[in-house]
Design an enzyme around this catalytic site. Structure first.
Site, mmCIF file in Angstrom:
data_model
loop_
_atom_site.group_PDB
_atom_site.id
_atom_site.type_symbol
_atom_site.label_atom_id
_atom_site.label_comp_id
_atom_site.label_asym_id
_atom_site.label_seq_id
_atom_site.Cartn_x
_atom_site.Cartn_y
_atom_site.Cartn_z
ATOM 1 N N ARG A 216 3.066 0.270 -5.312
ATOM 2 C CA ARG A 216 2.967 -0.362 -3.999
ATOM 3 C C ARG A 216 1.667 -1.155 -3.832
ATOM 4 N NH1 ARG A 216 6.686 1.565 -0.526
ATOM 5 N NH2 ARG A 216 5.478 0.828 1.242
ATOM 6 N N GLU B 18 16.025 -16.360 -13.617
ATOM 7 C CA GLU B 18 15.529 -14.983 -13.706
ATOM 8 C C GLU B 18 14.744 -14.776 -15.008
ATOM 9 O OE1 GLU B 18 15.026 -12.729 -11.741
ATOM 10 O OE2 GLU B 18 14.873 -10.893 -12.910
ATOM 11 N N LYS C 173 5.276 -4.084 -5.668
ATOM 12 C CA LYS C 173 6.712 -3.829 -5.776
ATOM 13 C C LYS C 173 7.459 -4.142 -4.494
ATOM 14 C CE LYS C 173 10.328 -2.381 -8.009
ATOM 15 N NZ LYS C 173 10.862 -3.285 -9.028
ATOM 16 N N CYS D 295 0.842 -1.199 0.000
ATOM 17 C CA CYS D 295 0.000 0.000 0.000
ATOM 18 C C CYS D 295 0.881 1.255 0.000
ATOM 19 C CB CYS D 295 -0.921 0.139 1.226
ATOM 20 S SG CYS D 295 -1.938 -1.295 1.554
ATOM 21 N N LYS E 28 10.862 -13.598 -15.093
ATOM 22 C CA LYS E 28 10.391 -12.428 -15.839
ATOM 23 C C LYS E 28 9.240 -12.820 -16.752
ATOM 24 C CE LYS E 28 11.616 -9.897 -13.977
ATOM 25 N NZ LYS E 28 12.551 -9.841 -12.887
ATOM 26 N N TRP F 231 -2.919 -2.562 -1.442
ATOM 27 C CA TRP F 231 -2.634 -3.941 -1.827
ATOM 28 C C TRP F 231 -3.231 -4.786 -0.709
ATOM 29 C CZ3 TRP F 231 0.447 -8.129 -0.016
ATOM 30 C CH2 TRP F 231 0.661 -9.139 -0.956
ATOM 31 N N HIS G 173 16.319 -35.883 -16.145
ATOM 32 C CA HIS G 173 15.833 -36.577 -14.956
ATOM 33 C C HIS G 173 14.366 -36.252 -14.678
ATOM 34 C CE1 HIS G 173 19.869 -37.963 -14.194
ATOM 35 N NE2 HIS G 173 20.307 -36.715 -14.338
ATOM 36 N N GLU H 213 5.969 -13.752 -14.735
ATOM 37 C CA GLU H 213 5.292 -12.713 -13.954
ATOM 38 C C GLU H 213 4.674 -11.610 -14.823
ATOM 39 O OE1 GLU H 213 7.739 -10.564 -11.149
ATOM 40 O OE2 GLU H 213 9.398 -10.462 -12.556
ATOM 41 N N ASN I 55 -0.487 1.728 6.047
ATOM 42 C CA ASN I 55 0.280 0.726 5.303
ATOM 43 C C ASN I 55 0.947 -0.161 6.331
ATOM 44 O OD1 ASN I 55 2.045 -0.676 3.587
ATOM 45 N ND2 ASN I 55 3.600 0.902 3.772
ATOM 46 N N GLY I 56 0.735 -1.476 6.211
ATOM 47 C CA GLY I 56 1.341 -2.399 7.170
ATOM 48 C C GLY I 56 0.332 -3.463 7.568
HETATM 49 C C1 F6R Z 1 10.399 -9.957 -9.543
HETATM 50 C C2 F6R Z 1 10.538 -9.155 -8.346
HETATM 51 C C3 F6R Z 1 10.394 -9.822 -7.025
HETATM 52 C C4 F6R Z 1 11.351 -9.185 -6.010
HETATM 53 C C5 F6R Z 1 11.100 -9.765 -4.615
HETATM 54 C C6 F6R Z 1 12.086 -9.227 -3.605
HETATM 55 O O1 F6R Z 1 10.575 -9.196 -10.686
HETATM 56 O O2 F6R Z 1 10.744 -7.969 -8.412
HETATM 57 O O3 F6R Z 1 10.598 -11.190 -7.117
HETATM 58 O O4 F6R Z 1 12.661 -9.435 -6.417
HETATM 59 O O5 F6R Z 1 9.805 -9.446 -4.202
HETATM 60 O O6 F6R Z 1 12.033 -7.851 -3.506
HETATM 61 P P1 F6R Z 1 13.193 -7.035 -2.853
HETATM 62 O O7 F6R Z 1 14.401 -7.186 -3.692
HETATM 63 O O8 F6R Z 1 12.685 -5.631 -2.801
HETATM 64 O O9 F6R Z 1 13.417 -7.605 -1.490
#
Ligand code: F6R
Length: 607
Positions: free
Chosen positions: A27, A480, A602, A2, A484, A74, A503, A487, A100-101
């Protein structure tokens, strides 16, 4: 998660709030709302879904007011709905609050408040707080907030307004970010800096346990006993442009293209007089050389950066490295002690799982170094040392530039450890450093010539499932790449060490499952080519990331995404970039919102 904003000054508050919330939408975006003081009443408008719904509602019925609070949500407690959207009001309708929290004891508080006659209208933890404030209010809002927060277990950043004190916002925080942008005759409370940059670069950083009493002309910071505290001021270097799209269609594309700069900034000043400069470790040379074990904790993309770091630290410094996702680490009774260096990687610096891991590690006596992109974030306050990635704000929910910047910072850390341990000679360190310094240019070259990437994306736009393979340092790159793709495009993508394919996962191969293979030059290159042949023999369509000049690979793959030649150890950053772009183009062609993928946020401030 949030985002919250509060404004008091002389502008139309709802406009400032909406603009601020737009910069905080990363957020969370399940619902949004504002509450503004209008004459003798609180005008509250809330809408489910993205901010545009709230903006449309306000365009149709503007609120004339110069003070208000706003929120983008969120969902944690309670589904996304108008009743659960913030701001929440007390029974009298005179107090409004955004949060937020997570309040862990909210059920108990709700029961207590309901028994005392309060009418709670939502399913949220937040609503309990505004009723607590109501119950403690006797003419002094700051005092009521102070009494209320003493009752809260969990994390919060709060902004509260009361009709009795129409120009004032009371803000408080514990374990959730909150800053106050200060300007002439106006002040803005916000979860993050981009929300205030249009108005000011001077910011008060509110610390845990502090309360701010904010009026148009003053920001007074007090502790929970209402004793005055010297505010922590910060001058923000970022300009607003840095937080906006800069001409690209999406933040994600902009941020992919910002990687050369992010890498340059992160590497800047790290090699001085033949020494790797990493004073942030705050350790003497003998302490660094005594490190006999490294533990890396992180989540998601940051976890993949941790896996790259394992490869580098073990390769160069010969120190055993364990990498765990943070959410597992703290429950696994980890074997860490005062000889262990724990590295917590978190772009946002606010990820609850990683913060919990940091606390766990420190309780066990380990020294914790954070690698983060956000100055003043929670992790910077809880760790023994901080290495910043200087990637600038990342707004796209999918991490791109912060991932490669993390790898750059981890390269520096690995070299530092190798230098301290004496496992690499000074000439070797210098040679690697010089090559590392060329990576921003290497990435620039990849971005300038993306070859048939878009055509390749077009071909796989309807895929339902995909596999990503690599070996050695190529495994986290494949992981990775898969993350990407899944997601942002919602195509199922699974990453595997290429040798593990036979395997089990090879059973998934059909001519409809594209297989992306990290096949850059390195000591396992021939093995990777054999793995490609195994999947092709079963009908797979192969997209290979390969090293420029490797003409042989073209016989084995439908598409080849070439990257300039680097040493194997430094291949992770260049190999990642085409995979970011591939996912981006596939997702765009599928009509997906790449900046705000569904169900994600995020910074994940809940465990
Ligand atoms: C994927 C992504 C997430 C973050 C994860 C950790 O693109 O951004 O998987 O990497 O939520 O976030 P941080 O690095 O902020 O702890």
């Amino acid at each position: 998660m949030c985002g919250l904003v509060g404004y008091t000054g002389n502008r139309v508050a709802s406009e400032v709030l909406i603009k601020g919330l737009a910069r905080l939408e990363y957020r969370g975006y399940d619902s949004a709302g504002v509450a503004c003081v209008r004459g003798g009443e609180l005008a509250v408008v809330r809408r489910v879904g993205k901010l545009v719904n709230l903006r449309t509602a306000l365009d149709g019925a503007p609120i004339v007011s110069t003070v208000g609070i706003g929120h983008t949500r969120w969902a944690t407690h309670g589904r996304p709905s108008e009743e659960n959207a913030h701001p929440h009001c007390d029974c009298t309708g005179r107090i409004a609050l955004v949060h937020n929290g997570i309040i862990e004891n909210y059920l108990e508080l709700r029961d207590e408040l309901a028994a005392a006659g309060h009418i709670l209208r939502s399913e949220t933890d937040t609503e309990a707080i505004v009723h607590l404030v109501e119950s403690y209010y006797d003419g002094d809002l700051a005092q009521a907030v102070a009494k209320s927060i003493r009752r809260l277990e969990g994390s919060y950043a709060l902004a509260v307004i009361h009709l009795d004190d129409p120009g004032t916002i009371v803000a408080a925080r514990r374990d959730s970010p909150l800053i106050i942008g200060t300007a002439n005759g106006e002040n803005i409370v916000a979860s993050d800096i981009p929300a205030v940059l249009e108005y000011t670069r001077e910011v008060v950083v509110l610390n845990d346990g502090q309360i701010a009493i904010v009026t148009p002309d003053d920001v007074r910071v007090v502790d929970v006993n209402l004793e005055p505290v010297e505010p922590e001021m910060m001058h923000v270097e970022w300009d607003l442009d840095a937080a906006e799209k800069g001409g690209y269609e999406d933040f994600m594309l902009k941020e992919i293209h910002e990687q050369p700069t992010a890498l340059r900034e992160t590497l800047r000043g790290r090699f001085v007089d033949g020494e790797i400069e990493l004073s942030e470790l705050k350790m003497t040379p003998s302490e660094v050389s005594a490190i006999d074990r490294v533990f890396i904790i992180a989540c998601g993309t940051s976890f993949h950066a941790g896996l790259v770091a394992k490869n580098l630290i073990e390769r160069w410094a010969r120190i055993p490295v364990e990498v765990q996702v943070s959410s597992e680490f703290r429950y696994n009774d980890p074997i860490v002690d005062d000889e262990t260096l724990v590295v917590a990687i978190t772009q946002s610096g606010e990820t609850a799982d990683t913060l919990a891991g940091v606390r766990e590690a420190r309780e066990r006596g380990a020294k914790v170094i954070a690698i983060t992109n956000v100055v003043g974030s929670r992790v910077t306050r809880e760790s023994d040392g901080v290495i910043y990635t200087h990637a600038g704000p990342e707004i796209g929910v999918a991490a791109t530039k912060t991932f490669t910047a993390q790898i750059a910072a981890l390269n520096v850390l690995a070299l530092k450890l190798a230098q301290a341990k004496g496992t690499l000679g000074s000439e070797e360190v210098e040679r690697i450093w010089l090559e590392l310094s060329t990576l921003p240019d290497v990435v620039e070259a990849i971005l300038a010539n993306t070859g048939d990437l878009e055509a390749c994306a077009e071909e796989y736009v309807d895929a339902a499932s995909s596999l990503f393979l690599g070996r050695g340092i190529g495994v986290p790159v494949a992981m990775e790449g898969a993350l990407k793709l899944k997601e942002i495009s919602y195509i199922h993508a699974e990453a595997y060490a290429a040798g593990e394919m036979k395997h089990g996962p090879i059973a998934l191969i059909t001519d409809e499952v594209p297989v992306v293979v990290v096949a850059t030059q390195g000591h396992t290159y021939e093995k990777v080519v054999s793995n490609i042949q195994e999947v092709r023999a079963r009908g797979a369509q192969v997209i290979a990331v390969a090293t420029a000049g490797d003409d042989e690979i073209r016989q084995h793959a439908e598409h080849v995404l070439m990257v300039p030649r680097t040493s194997e150890a430094l291949s992770a950053i260049p190999a990642t970039v085409p995979l970011q772009l591939l996912s981006y183009h596939i997702a765009k062609k599928r009509g997906c919102n790449v900046d705000q993928p569904r169900n994600l946020a995020k910074s994940v401030t809940v465990e």
